[in-house]
Structures are given as C-alpha cells and as structure tokens.
Scaffold this active site. Sequence first.
Site, PDB file in Angstrom:
ATOM      1  N   ASP A  88     -16.190   8.198 -18.032  1.00 33.86           N
ATOM      2  CA  ASP A  88     -15.468   6.875 -17.678  1.00 33.86           C
ATOM      3  C   ASP A  88     -15.707   5.809 -19.044  1.00 33.86           C
ATOM      4  O   ASP A  88     -15.153   4.705 -18.935  1.00 33.86           O
ATOM      5  CB  ASP A  88     -16.550   6.084 -16.682  1.00 33.86           C
ATOM      6  CG  ASP A  88     -16.242   6.583 -15.335  1.00 33.86           C
ATOM      7  OD1 ASP A  88     -14.767   7.047 -15.061  1.00 33.86           O
ATOM      8  OD2 ASP A  88     -16.869   6.288 -14.324  1.00 33.86           O
ATOM      9  N   LYS A  93     -15.735  -1.354 -12.576  1.00 28.85           N
ATOM     10  CA  LYS A  93     -14.349  -0.857 -12.293  1.00 28.85           C
ATOM     11  C   LYS A  93     -14.315  -0.445 -10.891  1.00 28.85           C
ATOM     12  O   LYS A  93     -15.476  -0.275 -10.232  1.00 28.85           O
ATOM     13  CB  LYS A  93     -14.195   0.164 -13.271  1.00 28.85           C
ATOM     14  CG  LYS A  93     -15.272   1.496 -13.227  1.00 28.85           C
ATOM     15  CD  LYS A  93     -14.890   2.637 -12.208  1.00 28.85           C
ATOM     16  CE  LYS A  93     -15.938   3.787 -12.462  1.00 28.85           C
ATOM     17  NZ  LYS A  93     -15.851   4.539 -11.054  1.00 28.85           N
TER      18      LYS A  93
END
Length: 294
Positions: A134, A18
């Site tokens: 996350d 990411k």
Amino acid sequence: MTIRVGVRKPFRLLAPAKLNLGLEILGKRPDSYHEIVTILQTIDFGDEIVLEPATALDYRPPTEFEDDLTARALRLLAGHGVEIRARIRLSKRIPIAAGLGGGSSDAGTLLGALVHAGLPYSLARRIASDLGSDVPFFLEGGTALATDRGTELEPLSSPTGWFVIVVPPLSLRNKTRTLYSSLTPADYSDGTATRRQAEHLRQYHVLDPHLIRNAFLRPLLAFPQVRLALDDMRAAGAQWAWPSGAGPALFTWSPQQSQAEEIAVLLRARGWEPIVAAPYRPTWHEALASLALD
Ligand SMILES: C[C@](O)(CO)[C@H](O)COP(=O)(O)OP(=O)(O)OC[C@H]1O[C@@H](n2ccc(N)nc2=O)[C@H](O)[C@@H]1O
Ligand SMILES: Nc1ncnc2c1ncn2[C@@H]1O[C@H](COP(=O)(O)OP(=O)(O)OP(=O)(O)O)[C@@H](O)[C@H]1O
C-alpha cells in the site's frame, strides 16, 4: 554518494487514511502475494507529520510499534546514503490495523514529502514498494486504480461525496496476512467490476455502489462484531457498507455531508465512534518544494 535532504521551515502534513473503493483478488502469485485490482482513495482524516529544521535526523516513534514503518523507511533511506536533516514528529489518529492504511500512509506520505525536499523519486518509489504493497500509493495519494500486488498505480478522478466509516474491534495477529491466507478460489474474481468502477469515476466523478466488491467480506463476516457493525450501519440509514482493505473498517458513502452526519449521529447513539470524511487529494507538494534545502 550522500544525498542531503532538509527543510527550511516547520511543515505540517496530513498523512491521510485510505479507503479501498472496491478490492478484487484475482488469485495467488508464486511470490506468496496476491494479484489484486483495487481503487485506493485518500480521505481528509489521518495522522499528522510535522517536519522541522534540524542539523541531523531526529525521529522518535510516537507509540510502541514492534517495527514502526516510518522508522523502517528512515533506516532504508540511511542505507541508501540519504542524510535527512530534520526533526520529524508523528501523531497517530488512524486506528491501527483497521484497513485504513495508517502505517503505510505515515511512511508513504513522509517519503512523498521528502521527494519535494530533494529525495530522488525513483529511490522513494523503490523504498515504498519494499516497505509494503500500500505504501507507493501514499507518495501522491488522491485516487488511483492499483493492480499487480497493489503497487502499479494509475491516477483517477476523485469521487465527490462523504464517507462514514466504522471500525469494529478485531484482534487478529498479522491481520492482513491472516485474512489473505484465509481466502479460497471462490473469493477470487477477475477485476471487471473494479475496472468498470474506475471507468465510471473517469466519466462521472461519482461512485457506483453496485460496482463495489471486496473479497474479504466473506471471511470478515465470520466475526460477530463485523456483522453487528454492518447491521448497525444499515439501521442508521446506510444503504450499503463495504470493508476497506482487509477490514475490519466498514464504510458507506453519501452524496451530501448532512446525510452522512445523520448516519453518524445514529451510529453514535448505538455506541460506535464513526469517522465522517471526504475524498482528499494532497496539495502540499508545491508548498513543500519551496521549503526544500538541498
Ligand atoms: C489489503 C490492502 O490494504 C488493500 O489495499 C493491501 O493489499 C495490503 O497492503 P499492505 O498492508 O501494504 O500489505 P503488505 O505489508 O505488502 O503485505 C502483508 C501481507 O499481506 C499479504 N498480501 C499483501 C498484498 C497482496 N497483494 N497480496 C498478499 O497476499 C501477504 O501475505 C503479505 O505478507
Ligand atoms: N506508524 C505505524 N502506524 C500504524 N501501524 C504501524 C506503524 N508502524 C508499524 N505498524 C504496524 O503495522 C500493522 C498494520 O497497521 P496499519 O494501521 O497500517 O494497518 P492496516 O491499515 O490495517 O493495513 P492494511 O492496509 O493492510 O489493511 C500494525 O500491526 C502495526 O503494529
């Protein structure tokens, strides 16, 4: 109650890295986490997870992590009565503790895949939040505005273009925690720029670099290797570069692949190993659903 989850055929998944397309920190919370506003984006570069049919769970962590997040996810699942019948193999490519969410993606992507193989979504979501801030994002990936401690997610349209990523070396024990605790109120902001970026993405599907902020830039600039990477990215033609997450990975963006590749060539000439990647939205969910056992 026992929940059985399995796959009928071998299945290969990308556990994508990411980028944080902006990360503002509003302040410290009473629970020792920070309130954040960030845009999370999966990219077409990542680790690989292979799921194969098996009569029982067979998982061996690929390398010696003190506490492999995927192994932790599997232990939590077993604790909730989930019996996984699959051989799971993980090949690491995402640099460790780089700010690219490697460990979170491995665990989150696997949980997301298991949802499509019969695991209740609510349980996957709960386990994901317990594993890390996350992790819930990776259940679906794509592009999302993340708030609260990073676990409240609102899907966004993905931007177009190409990212060039450089990971300067940074050896810091408990990197994310250490960098969060190095922040001062002067690093805090109210999230407006990142929320405007989210609005910009909804309307135009491109990134507005002027709206990118990252509260970790100040502490990261204390490290000479981060400053060097930033200088080299600019010298290679990047108009700007920002950290992803708590760094040390730095990224820039270009509307064209050829331009991104040119920047990467110049960075390689300076001794870096840049990653060129595009925004990525996982599309394997339906295919996996057709392979589910229970
Ligand atoms: C920097 C980011 O990657 C941006 O997406 C995330 O905020 C960090 O997410 P993560 O790696 O999943 O982090 P966690 O495993 O949840 O937390 C690691 C440590 O970072 C700090 N932490 C994390 C998230 C948050 N919103 N506030 C925090 O202060 C806490 O000290 C925590 O003990
Ligand atoms: N499967 C895994 N892959 C990578 N790191 C893992 C894994 N399991 C546990 N870890 C541990 O998690 C820590 C963070 O690694 P990761 O690559 O996820 O960091 P990161 O992307 O920098 O995190 P952040 O998103 O917080 O910036 C490392 O110290 C590593 O030892």
